[in-house]
Design an enzyme around this catalytic site. Structure first.
Site, PDB file in Angstrom:
ATOM      1  N   THR A  12      22.665  52.413  -7.441  1.00 30.52           N
ATOM      2  CA  THR A  12      24.089  52.126  -7.529  1.00 30.52           C
ATOM      3  C   THR A  12      24.831  53.367  -7.046  1.00 30.52           C
ATOM      4  O   THR A  12      24.207  54.367  -6.674  1.00 30.52           O
ATOM      5  CB  THR A  12      24.473  51.664  -8.952  1.00 30.52           C
ATOM      6  OG1 THR A  12      25.793  51.109  -8.902  1.00 30.52           O
ATOM      7  CG2 THR A  12      24.408  52.797  -9.974  1.00 30.52           C
TER       8      THR A  12
ATOM      9  N   ARG B 115      20.209  36.622 -11.738  1.00 27.03           N
ATOM     10  CA  ARG B 115      18.969  36.702 -10.928  1.00 27.03           C
ATOM     11  C   ARG B 115      17.752  36.943 -11.816  1.00 27.03           C
ATOM     12  O   ARG B 115      17.836  37.687 -12.799  1.00 27.03           O
ATOM     13  CB  ARG B 115      19.064  37.880  -9.947  1.00 27.03           C
ATOM     14  CG  ARG B 115      20.057  37.664  -8.837  1.00 27.03           C
ATOM     15  CD  ARG B 115      20.117  38.866  -7.907  1.00 27.03           C
ATOM     16  NE  ARG B 115      20.801  39.998  -8.523  1.00 27.03           N
ATOM     17  CZ  ARG B 115      20.975  41.166  -7.925  1.00 27.03           C
ATOM     18  NH1 ARG B 115      20.488  41.369  -6.726  1.00 27.03           N
ATOM     19  NH2 ARG B 115      21.625  42.143  -8.523  1.00 27.03           N
ATOM     20  N   PRO B 116      16.578  36.338 -11.460  1.00 30.32           N
ATOM     21  CA  PRO B 116      15.359  36.659 -12.216  1.00 30.32           C
ATOM     22  C   PRO B 116      15.022  38.127 -12.012  1.00 30.32           C
ATOM     23  O   PRO B 116      15.148  38.647 -10.901  1.00 30.32           O
ATOM     24  CB  PRO B 116      14.278  35.770 -11.597  1.00 30.32           C
ATOM     25  CG  PRO B 116      14.860  35.183 -10.367  1.00 30.32           C
ATOM     26  CD  PRO B 116      16.343  35.386 -10.377  1.00 30.32           C
ATOM     27  N   ARG B 117      14.626  38.801 -13.090  1.00 29.93           N
ATOM     28  CA  ARG B 117      14.272  40.216 -12.949  1.00 29.93           C
ATOM     29  C   ARG B 117      12.802  40.364 -12.601  1.00 29.93           C
ATOM     30  O   ARG B 117      11.969  39.586 -13.063  1.00 29.93           O
ATOM     31  CB  ARG B 117      14.562  40.961 -14.254  1.00 29.93           C
ATOM     32  CG  ARG B 117      16.040  40.987 -14.582  1.00 29.93           C
ATOM     33  CD  ARG B 117      16.318  41.677 -15.909  1.00 29.93           C
ATOM     34  NE  ARG B 117      17.733  41.588 -16.226  1.00 29.93           N
ATOM     35  CZ  ARG B 117      18.230  41.414 -17.450  1.00 29.93           C
ATOM     36  NH1 ARG B 117      17.425  41.325 -18.492  1.00 29.93           N
ATOM     37  NH2 ARG B 117      19.531  41.342 -17.634  1.00 29.93           N
TER      38      ARG B 117
ATOM     39  N   ALA C 240      27.756  46.197 -14.438  1.00 28.37           N
ATOM     40  CA  ALA C 240      27.012  46.245 -15.700  1.00 28.37           C
ATOM     41  C   ALA C 240      27.235  44.942 -16.459  1.00 28.37           C
ATOM     42  O   ALA C 240      28.215  44.245 -16.236  1.00 28.37           O
ATOM     43  CB  ALA C 240      27.511  47.404 -16.544  1.00 28.37           C
ATOM     44  N   GLY C 241      26.299  44.637 -17.337  1.00 30.49           N
ATOM     45  CA  GLY C 241      26.501  43.467 -18.178  1.00 30.49           C
ATOM     46  C   GLY C 241      25.808  43.723 -19.491  1.00 30.49           C
ATOM     47  O   GLY C 241      24.599  43.941 -19.523  1.00 30.49           O
ATOM     48  N   HIS C 242      26.553  43.778 -20.550  1.00 29.63           N
ATOM     49  CA  HIS C 242      25.962  44.039 -21.853  1.00 29.63           C
ATOM     50  C   HIS C 242      26.034  42.789 -22.714  1.00 29.63           C
ATOM     51  O   HIS C 242      27.092  42.213 -22.867  1.00 29.63           O
ATOM     52  CB  HIS C 242      26.705  45.181 -22.562  1.00 29.63           C
ATOM     53  CG  HIS C 242      26.424  46.513 -21.948  1.00 29.63           C
ATOM     54  ND1 HIS C 242      27.038  47.663 -22.353  1.00 29.63           N
ATOM     55  CD2 HIS C 242      25.584  46.862 -20.959  1.00 29.63           C
ATOM     56  CE1 HIS C 242      26.568  48.674 -21.630  1.00 29.63           C
ATOM     57  NE2 HIS C 242      25.701  48.206 -20.778  1.00 29.63           N
ATOM     58  N   THR C 243      24.868  42.390 -23.216  1.00 34.17           N
ATOM     59  CA  THR C 243      24.856  41.232 -24.099  1.00 34.17           C
ATOM     60  C   THR C 243      24.730  41.737 -25.524  1.00 34.17           C
ATOM     61  O   THR C 243      23.827  42.506 -25.824  1.00 34.17           O
ATOM     62  CB  THR C 243      23.638  40.338 -23.783  1.00 34.17           C
ATOM     63  OG1 THR C 243      23.642  40.091 -22.379  1.00 34.17           O
ATOM     64  CG2 THR C 243      23.705  39.017 -24.526  1.00 34.17           C
TER      65      THR C 243
ATOM     66  N   LYS D 212      20.698  48.508 -23.599  1.00 29.39           N
ATOM     67  CA  LYS D 212      21.685  49.509 -24.053  1.00 29.39           C
ATOM     68  C   LYS D 212      22.795  48.859 -24.855  1.00 29.39           C
ATOM     69  O   LYS D 212      23.320  49.443 -25.790  1.00 29.39           O
ATOM     70  CB  LYS D 212      22.308  50.238 -22.851  1.00 29.39           C
ATOM     71  CG  LYS D 212      21.323  51.063 -22.061  1.00 29.39           C
ATOM     72  CD  LYS D 212      21.998  51.758 -20.894  1.00 29.39           C
ATOM     73  CE  LYS D 212      22.533  50.805 -19.848  1.00 29.39           C
ATOM     74  NZ  LYS D 212      21.516  50.029 -19.126  1.00 29.39           N
TER      75      LYS D 212
ATOM     76  N   SER E 242      13.119  48.227 -31.245  1.00 30.90           N
ATOM     77  CA  SER E 242      13.793  46.936 -31.370  1.00 30.90           C
ATOM     78  C   SER E 242      12.786  45.802 -31.217  1.00 30.90           C
ATOM     79  O   SER E 242      11.962  45.810 -30.299  1.00 30.90           O
ATOM     80  CB  SER E 242      14.892  46.838 -30.311  1.00 30.90           C
ATOM     81  OG  SER E 242      15.439  45.548 -30.336  1.00 30.90           O
TER      82      SER E 242
ATOM     83  N   GLN F   2      23.926  50.786 -16.194  1.00 27.13           N
ATOM     84  CA  GLN F   2      22.755  50.893 -15.290  1.00 27.13           C
ATOM     85  C   GLN F   2      21.708  51.837 -15.889  1.00 27.13           C
ATOM     86  O   GLN F   2      21.591  51.897 -17.105  1.00 27.13           O
ATOM     87  CB  GLN F   2      23.191  51.345 -13.882  1.00 27.13           C
ATOM     88  CG  GLN F   2      23.977  50.295 -13.116  1.00 27.13           C
ATOM     89  CD  GLN F   2      25.464  50.339 -13.387  1.00 27.13           C
ATOM     90  OE1 GLN F   2      26.046  51.401 -13.411  1.00 27.13           O
ATOM     91  NE2 GLN F   2      26.078  49.203 -13.577  1.00 27.13           N
TER      92      GLN F   2
ATOM     93  N   GLY G  22      18.031  50.015 -15.463  1.00 22.35           N
ATOM     94  CA  GLY G  22      19.091  49.219 -16.071  1.00 22.35           C
ATOM     95  C   GLY G  22      18.507  48.079 -16.884  1.00 22.35           C
ATOM     96  O   GLY G  22      17.290  47.863 -16.895  1.00 22.35           O
ATOM     97  N   ASP G  23      19.380  47.391 -17.592  1.00 26.42           N
ATOM     98  CA  ASP G  23      18.985  46.220 -18.403  1.00 26.42           C
ATOM     99  C   ASP G  23      17.973  46.574 -19.486  1.00 26.42           C
ATOM    100  O   ASP G  23      17.152  45.735 -19.864  1.00 26.42           O
ATOM    101  CB  ASP G  23      18.398  45.104 -17.516  1.00 26.42           C
ATOM    102  CG  ASP G  23      19.327  44.744 -16.375  1.00 26.42           C
ATOM    103  OD1 ASP G  23      20.534  44.702 -16.628  1.00 26.42           O
ATOM    104  OD2 ASP G  23      18.846  44.519 -15.256  1.00 26.42           O
TER     105      ASP G  23
HETATM  106  P1  IMP Z   1      25.707  47.717  -7.101  1.00 25.78           P
HETATM  107  O1  IMP Z   1      25.824  48.582  -8.313  1.00 25.78           O
HETATM  108  O2  IMP Z   1      26.361  46.359  -7.265  1.00 25.78           O
HETATM  109  O3  IMP Z   1      26.167  48.423  -5.858  1.00 25.78           O
HETATM  110  O4  IMP Z   1      24.142  47.396  -6.872  1.00 25.78           O
HETATM  111  C1  IMP Z   1      23.231  48.412  -6.497  1.00 25.78           C
HETATM  112  C2  IMP Z   1      21.887  48.208  -7.175  1.00 25.78           C
HETATM  113  O5  IMP Z   1      22.017  48.447  -8.574  1.00 25.78           O
HETATM  114  C3  IMP Z   1      21.312  46.794  -7.061  1.00 25.78           C
HETATM  115  O6  IMP Z   1      19.904  46.889  -6.999  1.00 25.78           O
HETATM  116  C4  IMP Z   1      21.725  46.140  -8.368  1.00 25.78           C
HETATM  117  O7  IMP Z   1      20.874  45.064  -8.707  1.00 25.78           O
HETATM  118  C5  IMP Z   1      21.571  47.303  -9.315  1.00 25.78           C
HETATM  119  N1  IMP Z   1      22.415  47.207 -10.506  1.00 25.78           N
HETATM  120  C6  IMP Z   1      23.737  47.434 -10.599  1.00 25.78           C
HETATM  121  N2  IMP Z   1      24.162  47.280 -11.858  1.00 25.78           N
HETATM  122  C7  IMP Z   1      23.090  46.973 -12.601  1.00 25.78           C
HETATM  123  C8  IMP Z   1      22.892  46.727 -13.995  1.00 25.78           C
HETATM  124  O8  IMP Z   1      23.799  46.788 -14.829  1.00 25.78           O
HETATM  125  N3  IMP Z   1      21.611  46.436 -14.376  1.00 25.78           N
HETATM  126  C9  IMP Z   1      20.576  46.418 -13.494  1.00 25.78           C
HETATM  127  N4  IMP Z   1      20.722  46.642 -12.187  1.00 25.78           N
HETATM  128  C10 IMP Z   1      21.965  46.927 -11.742  1.00 25.78           C
END
Ligand code: IMP
Length: 427
Positions: free
Chosen positions: A238, A302-304, A39-42, A16, A412, A223, A12-13
């Site tokens: 996830t 959170r720090p990655r 998910a979080g898209h910037t 995308k 990119s 993700q 993830g991250d």
């Molecule tokens: P959940 O999806 O909230 O159940 O989290 C399960 C795992 O997936 C955890 O390790 C989260 O940090 C990770 N995770 C969920 N969504 C994302 C995302 O969009 N980016 C990166 N990691 C994610």
């Protein structure tokens, strides 16, 4: 090509959001098929930054149809907030289509997510706490509530009456929580259901018709492959299928509907939450990647965790998704190092592993086998095409192409849309 899927090839991250936004300009329909507001898209448009969690990134462009497919779990409170947030910034006439079959995240799912995590102790998954896992669990256990129920007051009450007593028994007996009153849920979610009603429909029918009409459809994965409940680093995953296989089930389209499958990968690797990560760097190099790449979660802040590019992971992603192309993101972040590395295989007790293992104990012992590349200068901000890239950066991209076995179609080198080098057309 009428349809392209954008899939995360790491944890993830990967960026995308940027690529989806870039492709969305040419697309007619943008479809999310799994995940939720974890998910979080910037996306950067001019000097404006948009952070979207649930609504497909295409929403920022005028006249795009945005679809939330049946495979997504929808927190209706978050969705209404996002709709209002976009409206406040001048994006008002959303062409949003929400599947009537999508499952709903309610307050007790978020509560359950928190309580389950707190009881996992050392085995914590590090979830986003958004209720994603419990909502998918209820879906599979056949005690979920769908959008079609939420928007019909009578059905909503009936479904809640059917599922809430068992949920409250669980909250009380396992966690000593007093439970949740049905009226409280009805009061909170009834009105938002009515607000969302106009968008709720059979989105499988909508997307299939769009494909038949030759409209350009973009499937936007959330993700990444290594967080996939089947193919990822289970149990640190996830609860959905971000991989290409999830598209058919999660959008209600034929598997034959997908023409191109673009894997998105960062030029290095990051991960949030717990779980195996063979190329993780616990040193100044890892810190430098985090700081230069602003590697802090969009959703949780959170720090990655950061490390070198892992070609074993991305090769695995190429196989389980059938990637036709790669987009390599954040190449600028690696600028300024004397040397950059790509993990091409793992050494497990003297044995060379080319394929990503399923066993966690094996993964924990895997030592990355690196191929080294010369670094390139820090500042790539003036570069706009492939020929303008320093020779070392080109050699690095080509090295990744070789190690993964998939052509890199896009590179990119910055957050802005213009900082994208296209090597072959995607749509
Ligand atoms: P959940 O999806 O909230 O159940 O989290 C399960 C795992 O997936 C955890 O390790 C989260 O940090 C990770 N995770 C969920 N969504 C994302 C995302 O969009 N980016 C990166 N990691 C994610």
């Amino acid at each position: 090509m009428p349809s392209v899927a954008v899939i995360g090839s790491q944890w993830g991250d990967e960026g995308k959001g940027k690529i989806t936004d870039y492709l969305a300009e040419a697309a007619d329909v943008v479809v999310r098929y799994q995940g939720g507001n974890n998910a979080g898209h910037t996306v950067m448009v001019g000097d404006q930054i948009f952070k979207l969690h649930l609504i497909p990134s295409g929403a920022i462009h005028p006249n795009k149809d945005c679809v939330i497919g049946n495979g997504v779990v929808v927190d209706p409170l978050v969705l209404v907030d996002e709709i209002d947030g976009l409206a406040a910034r001048g994006i008002e006439r959303l062409r949003l289509h929400i599947s009537e079959r999508a499952h709903v995240i309610l307050s007790y799912h978020k509560l359950q997510d928190e309580l389950e995590e707190s009881q996992r102790g050392a085995d914590k998954i590090g979830t986003t706490g958004r209720g994603i896992g419990p909502a998918y669990t209820d879906k599979v256990a056949r005690c979920g509530i769908r959008m079609v129920d939420l928007v019909e007051p009578k059905l909503f009450r009936q479904r809640l009456a059917a599922v809430l007593p068992a949920k409250n028994r669980l909250l009380r007996s396992l966690y000593g929580h007093p439970g949740i009153e049905m009226d409280e849920i009805l009061e909170t979610y009834g009105p938002v259901g009515q607000r969302l009603r106009e968008y709720v429909k059979d989105t499988s029918e909508f997307v299939t018709a769009a494909l038949k009409a030759g409209r350009r459809v973009l499937f936007e994965g959330a993700q990444g492959t290594m967080l996939d409940v089947d193919h990822g680093t289970y149990p640190y995953v996830t609860s959905s299928n971000p991989t290409a296989g999830g598209i058919a089930a999660g959008a209600g389209v034929s598997p034959r509907a997908i023409d191109r499958i673009l894997g998105v990968a960062k030029a290095y690797t990051t991960r949030v939450g717990t779980g195996p990560f063979p190329t993780e760097l616990h040193d100044a190099i890892g810190d430098r990647i985090r700081e230069r790449g602003k590697e802090y979660g969009t959703t949780t802040g959170r720090p990655r965790r950061c490390g070198w590019f892992d070609a074993v992971v991305v090769r695995y992603a190429a196989r389980v998704n059938g990637l036709t192309d790669l987009a390599l993101m954040s190449v600028d972040t690696l600028g300024g190092f004397d040397e950059v590395k790509v993990c091409v295989a793992y050494n497990y007790r003297g044995q060379r592993l080319e394929s990503f293992p399923a066993r966690q104990d094996v993964l924990e012992e895997c030592e990355p086998i690196y191929e080294s590349f010369a670094g390139w200068p820090e500042d790539l901000s003036a570069v706009r095409d492939w020929d303008g890239l320093p020779a070392e950066a080109k050699a690095y991209v080509e090295g990744i192409e070789r190690a993964v076995g998939v052509p890199v179609a896009a590179v990119s080198i910055g957050r802005a849309r213009e900082a994208t080098i296209l090597r072959r057309p995607l749509f």
